[in-house]
Design a protein around this motif. Sequence first.
Motif: not given
Length: 281
Positions: A29-30, A163-166, A275-277, A183-185
């Motif tokens: 991952p980043k 992607q609606s929410s970071s 997002a890093l993965f 999390g990521m929405d």
Amino acid sequence: MNKRSPFATAVLAFLLALSHGVAVALTLPKESAVPGGVVIIELAADSAGERPRAHYNKKPLLVVNKEGRWLAVVGIPLTATVGEHKIEQQHASGKMITHRFKVKDKAYKTQRLTVTNKRKVNPYAEDMARIIAEKKRTQQTLAHWDPRNVNKLVFTAPVEGRQSSSFGLRRIFNGQPRKPHSGMDIAAPTGTPVFTPIAGTVTNTGDYFFNGNSVFIDHGQGLVTMYLHLDSIQVKEGDELKQGDLLGTVGATGRVTGPHLHWGISLNDARVDPALFLTEQ
């Protein structure tokens, strides 16, 4: 003509590479040395060649071998303070080795949301026993340790959508501050299929007060992914899933403002930015 999902395409490419004797290198991952981020630290090898053991905040760490080097993949909690941090490696000789890294600050944005079901923002007294029990069960799920080898750390998003929410947003529901977004929405219509982005074992499913219909998948060594607010759950606890298996469908259950998937990643019991993965699109 049937359209192949991105998951099926990725699996097919992987199998074709293996069948032709092509080595599939581990992609990491980043790195992002901030609260909610990930750092990768090289560990000292021992003469036996066994996988080293290391801990951060008394939590065991995911360790992988890449091109002959042992690497600890460390999740940094959102609550981490800025400054120097350390992990402890227990060498086969019995010696403890300290590895240090620095965490930088990150200013996450604020998001204001209006939830029409006010009970999901300010629960009734009779809701609290359920909420406390669900919190304990979730904590146990995320703290579970499975020593299996982890051979994949970068993958495709589990659902197609916007992607609606970071990750990391400082959330305010109906004018009241709540915990940061962990999390990521991904917004998608109700019923949109959600697929497993990496093989693992289903360790927890259920209807949660805040999270709605939820699935937790353990991928080994403290790497757990979460899929929340589902409309339907298509798996059960104990199921062994392969990459690309259907696990459920997008919904609007729990505390939501509309249909979406909340996709979370927990690494050494720290919630980190999905997002890093993600593979590069």
